[in-house]
Design an enzyme around this catalytic site. Sequence first.
Site, mmCIF file in Angstrom:
data_model
loop_
_atom_site.group_PDB
_atom_site.id
_atom_site.type_symbol
_atom_site.label_atom_id
_atom_site.label_comp_id
_atom_site.label_asym_id
_atom_site.label_seq_id
_atom_site.Cartn_x
_atom_site.Cartn_y
_atom_site.Cartn_z
ATOM 1 C CE1 TYR A 101 -2.899 3.186 0.616
ATOM 2 C CE2 TYR A 101 -1.252 3.660 2.302
ATOM 3 C CZ TYR A 101 -2.288 4.069 1.482
ATOM 4 O OH TYR A 101 -2.687 5.370 1.506
ATOM 5 C CG HIS A 140 -4.221 1.790 3.875
ATOM 6 N ND1 HIS A 140 -4.903 0.924 3.061
ATOM 7 C CD2 HIS A 140 -4.601 3.020 3.487
ATOM 8 C CE1 HIS A 140 -5.654 1.604 2.210
ATOM 9 N NE2 HIS A 140 -5.484 2.887 2.447
ATOM 10 C CD GLU A 160 -3.843 8.272 6.878
ATOM 11 O OE1 GLU A 160 -2.888 9.048 6.655
ATOM 12 O OE2 GLU A 160 -4.672 7.956 6.014
ATOM 13 N NE ARG A 210 -6.334 10.303 7.008
ATOM 14 C CZ ARG A 210 -5.958 10.966 5.916
ATOM 15 N NH1 ARG A 210 -5.560 12.229 5.997
ATOM 16 N NH2 ARG A 210 -6.008 10.372 4.739
ATOM 17 C CD GLU A 234 -4.071 11.903 1.771
ATOM 18 O OE1 GLU A 234 -5.221 11.772 2.237
ATOM 19 O OE2 GLU A 234 -3.396 10.953 1.343
#
Length: 402
Positions: free
Chosen positions: A160, A212, A236, A283, A339
């Site tokens: 990823y 992820h 994250e 987020r 982002e």
Amino acid sequence: MSTIERAEVFVASPGRNFVTLRITTSDGVTGLGDATLNGRELAVASYLRDHLVPLLIGRDPARIEDIWQYLYRGAYWRRGPVTMTAIAAVDVALWDIKGKVAGLPVYQLLGGRSRDGVLVYSHASGTDVPSLLDDVARFRDLGYQAIRAQTGVPGLGGSYGVRKGVVYEPANSSLPDEQPWSTEAYLDFAPTYLAAVREKFGSGFHLLHDVHHRLTPIEAARFGKSVEDLRLFWMEDPTPAENQEAFRLIRQHTTTPIATGEVLNSIWDVKDLITEQLIDYVRTTVVHAGGITHLRRIFDLAALYQVRTGSHGATDLSPISLAAAVHVDLTVPNFGIQEYMPHVAETMEVFRTGVSLANGLLDLDETPGLGVEYDEKAAERFPYDPKYLPVARRLDGSVHDW
Ligand code: GCO
Ligand code: MG
């Protein structure tokens, strides 16, 4: 009174698939909303065309809050990515119209600037550590003040977050690509390459990392602890966001800040995470969390608990969403970071925006509304191209969280 006369849904693939809503009023004012849900685009296009557009015709476009409540409560079925993305597209298009009618950029309607520019982080990646370090150097040279670092895990093949060439596009195959995963290999390796980044470039910039959704709570706690001295801006999605108890356990073990919420869609989905102070950054985005109207509600709740914003902004969110995000980010008091990944040239042939980047900060020009134009003719050159996101499998063949 001006009324909503027309609402059209466009599905096109200029570089990747985007679903776009355009609302036109009886006065000829148009507003744009992004309705893109990566890998599930047509579900939202149908929700809009078949279920929401008929409800909009004849309504007063100025009544944004009332239309939001009507679409949300009126569905009876609550929340979820498809519903909240469709409502978001309507909401953002109506803010665009309101700004154009007022002759003001949307951020002025939201209370005006709280800051001079919007801090962004970009994505450095590489198939191995040397190529990751080269990419970090490139972003440092471009003036970015915050950089996310991801690289391939030795022995695992595709991972990823690793860009192929210049394009970041994980939804890249007509059936899901299958990628191998080993938590053990990742946990041994990831802290070492994040340390290599700090060793080479020092601590004068923000370093981020996206797990992820791949770890269990205790694995995430171990990871967070092992990188504490690297002073990450955040880790994250350490664990899948639907089990929110997990964050309490992670919190008890590490001071590495936690960001989550890109797959969550409403204030109800993040309420406990925020009020129990289980995360540091939320987020949720304009496009997947009900538009500007609802996102502001989430961010206001977060502000009460010193949780800051860090909206999702991968390139599967269209330039309309990026512009809408910057309008919100410029105004909210508890902004953290945004982002940002530049869209490819084909995308920018279809969408034109007044968003600009300098010294790692995004800003907007003074165009009324969102400041985005959609070139329908150019979009016709890029027909919809069905694509899926990958799935991950552990080395024994069982499915893992991608
Ligand atoms: C991010 C996200 C993306 C998602 C993608 C899915 O932090 O930017 O995790 O990389 O995987 O947006 O469509
Ligand atoms: Mg992410």
